[in-house]
Design an enzyme around this catalytic site. Structure first.
Site, mmCIF file in Angstrom:
data_model
loop_
_atom_site.group_PDB
_atom_site.id
_atom_site.type_symbol
_atom_site.label_atom_id
_atom_site.label_comp_id
_atom_site.label_asym_id
_atom_site.label_seq_id
_atom_site.Cartn_x
_atom_site.Cartn_y
_atom_site.Cartn_z
ATOM 1 C CG ASP A 145 6.258 -12.442 3.313
ATOM 2 O OD1 ASP A 145 5.883 -12.539 4.508
ATOM 3 O OD2 ASP A 145 5.845 -13.198 2.415
ATOM 4 C CG HIS B 178 6.852 -10.320 13.758
ATOM 5 N ND1 HIS B 178 6.736 -10.286 12.382
ATOM 6 C CD2 HIS B 178 5.865 -11.149 14.192
ATOM 7 C CE1 HIS B 178 5.710 -11.056 12.013
ATOM 8 N NE2 HIS B 178 5.178 -11.594 13.090
ATOM 9 C CG LEU C 50 14.846 7.544 2.874
ATOM 10 C CD1 LEU C 50 14.978 7.094 1.427
ATOM 11 C CD2 LEU C 50 15.271 6.419 3.825
HETATM 12 C C1 IPE Z 1 2.336 -9.013 3.088
HETATM 13 O O1 IPE Z 1 2.840 -10.149 3.716
HETATM 14 C C2 IPE Z 1 2.142 -7.919 4.066
HETATM 15 C C3 IPE Z 1 3.330 -7.415 4.744
HETATM 16 C C4 IPE Z 1 4.554 -7.764 4.554
HETATM 17 C C5 IPE Z 1 3.077 -6.394 5.702
HETATM 18 P P1 IPE Z 1 1.902 -11.376 4.118
HETATM 19 O O2 IPE Z 1 2.800 -12.412 4.666
HETATM 20 O O3 IPE Z 1 0.787 -10.932 4.967
HETATM 21 O O4 IPE Z 1 1.329 -11.811 2.691
HETATM 22 P P2 IPE Z 1 0.510 -13.112 2.253
HETATM 23 O O5 IPE Z 1 -0.728 -13.153 3.072
HETATM 24 O O6 IPE Z 1 1.377 -14.295 2.493
HETATM 25 O O7 IPE Z 1 0.250 -12.910 0.798
HETATM 26 C C1 IPE Z 2 6.141 -10.275 7.336
HETATM 27 O O1 IPE Z 2 6.541 -11.523 7.786
HETATM 28 C C2 IPE Z 2 5.678 -9.390 8.481
HETATM 29 C C3 IPE Z 2 4.266 -9.062 8.453
HETATM 30 C C4 IPE Z 2 3.388 -9.453 7.576
HETATM 31 C C5 IPE Z 2 3.794 -8.194 9.515
HETATM 32 P P1 IPE Z 2 5.503 -12.705 8.029
HETATM 33 O O2 IPE Z 2 5.027 -12.621 9.429
HETATM 34 O O3 IPE Z 2 4.443 -12.689 6.988
HETATM 35 O O4 IPE Z 2 6.439 -13.955 7.832
HETATM 36 P P2 IPE Z 2 6.057 -15.351 7.179
HETATM 37 O O5 IPE Z 2 5.528 -15.079 5.797
HETATM 38 O O6 IPE Z 2 5.047 -15.974 8.073
HETATM 39 O O7 IPE Z 2 7.356 -16.094 7.150
HETATM 40 MG MG MG Z 3 4.246 -13.613 5.190
#
Ligand code: IPE
Ligand code: IPE
Ligand code: MG
Length: 254
Positions: free
Chosen positions: A24, A41, A135
């Protein structure tokens, strides 16, 4: 110690066999640099490469990465499209290397929502790497912990309906055998980057006794050094699985 003889070697293990990560913070990484979210990303993909390599170097047996949750469809359509494209392109580009490095790739989650092209690519990556014994890398895409549990319930219900299973025979063992990752030991270490302290519908059942590690580090910045810190933290945990600390100490001293 007879009273703990039933407990598996996890009590004594200083290193995780299986790590599960919620990657995240890509969006915030980009925003802090004044960049659009896609840049975060893309940088996140580089971090995946680094962590897969670091896990191989550290001799970790299995790594499960949360790449796209069943709730991530709620994001703007352009971001969802970008994530899917990134997923397809990364898979195409990386699978040969993963194979060359003896990594066994698999996917967990509901594939029915994906395009034929993506599904084919996922199937091909799995077959190509199926016999690798390095792995074991599981990638969770369109995955939700509740979905996983409901799918298992559905399978067992169908077996019961067909007369192949008496409902009274349903237990934790045959239930978990129907869940994703049944072929792997349950995760020993869970890592969530990006500072949030929640599970976000990741492996709800499988994390029952996993050590939970949360770090403020944003996913694109999570490197081999960060992984080593998490491993060090893990080594300092005393896992008890319901026993007392004294029982565990006795076992470790034995
Ligand atoms: C969780 O992250 C899902 C992934 C990392 C793929 P999110 O950024 O979507 O989670 P929430 O919605 O903040 O809990
Ligand atoms: C995690 O990073 C990637 C996915 C959920 C696909 P985020 O896109 O949730 O990044 P934040 O939480 O907005 O910083
Ligand atoms: Mg996120």
């Amino acid at each position: 110690m007879s009273e703990i003889s039933q407990i598996d070697s996890r009590l004594l293990q200083e290193r995780p066999q299986h790590i599960a990560i919620i990657m995240d913070g890509n969006g915030r990484w980009a925003r802090r640099r004044g960049l659009p979210r896609p840049a975060g990303h893309r940088e996140g993909v580089k971090a995946v490469r680094g962590i897969v390599e670091a896990c191989r170097n550290q001799g970790i047996g299995a790594l499960t990465l949360f790449a796209f949750s069943s709730e991530n469809w709620r994001r703007p359509r352009t971001e969802v499209r970008l994530l899917m494209d990134l997923f397809i392109n990364t898979l195409k580009r990386e699978v040969r290397d993963l194979h060359a490095n003896n990594v066994q790739v698999s996917f967990i989650g509901d594939r029915s929502a994906f395009s034929d092209k993506l599904r084919r690519l996922m199937d091909e990556s799995e077959s190509l790497t199926a016999d690798n014994d390095g792995l074991r890398l599981a990638i969770a895409v369109n995955y939700g912990g509740r979905w996983d549990i409901v799918e298992a319930a559905r399978r067992l219900a169908a077996e019961a309906r067909d007369g192949d299973l008496d409902p009274s025979e349903i237990d934790e063992e045959n239930f978990s055998a129907c869940l994703s990752l049944a072929q792997l030991p349950e995760p020993d270490l869970f890592i969530r980057t990006g500072g949030e302290q929640r599970i976000s519908n990741f492996l709800l059942w499988q994390l029952a006794y996993t050590e939970l590690y949360f770090t403020e580090t944003l996913w694109p910045d999570f490197d081999a050094q960060c992984l080593s810190e998490a491993l060090e933290w893990f080594a300092g945990r005393q896992r008890r699985f319901g026993h007392t600390g004294e029982q565990v100490e006795r076992l470790k001293g034995a």
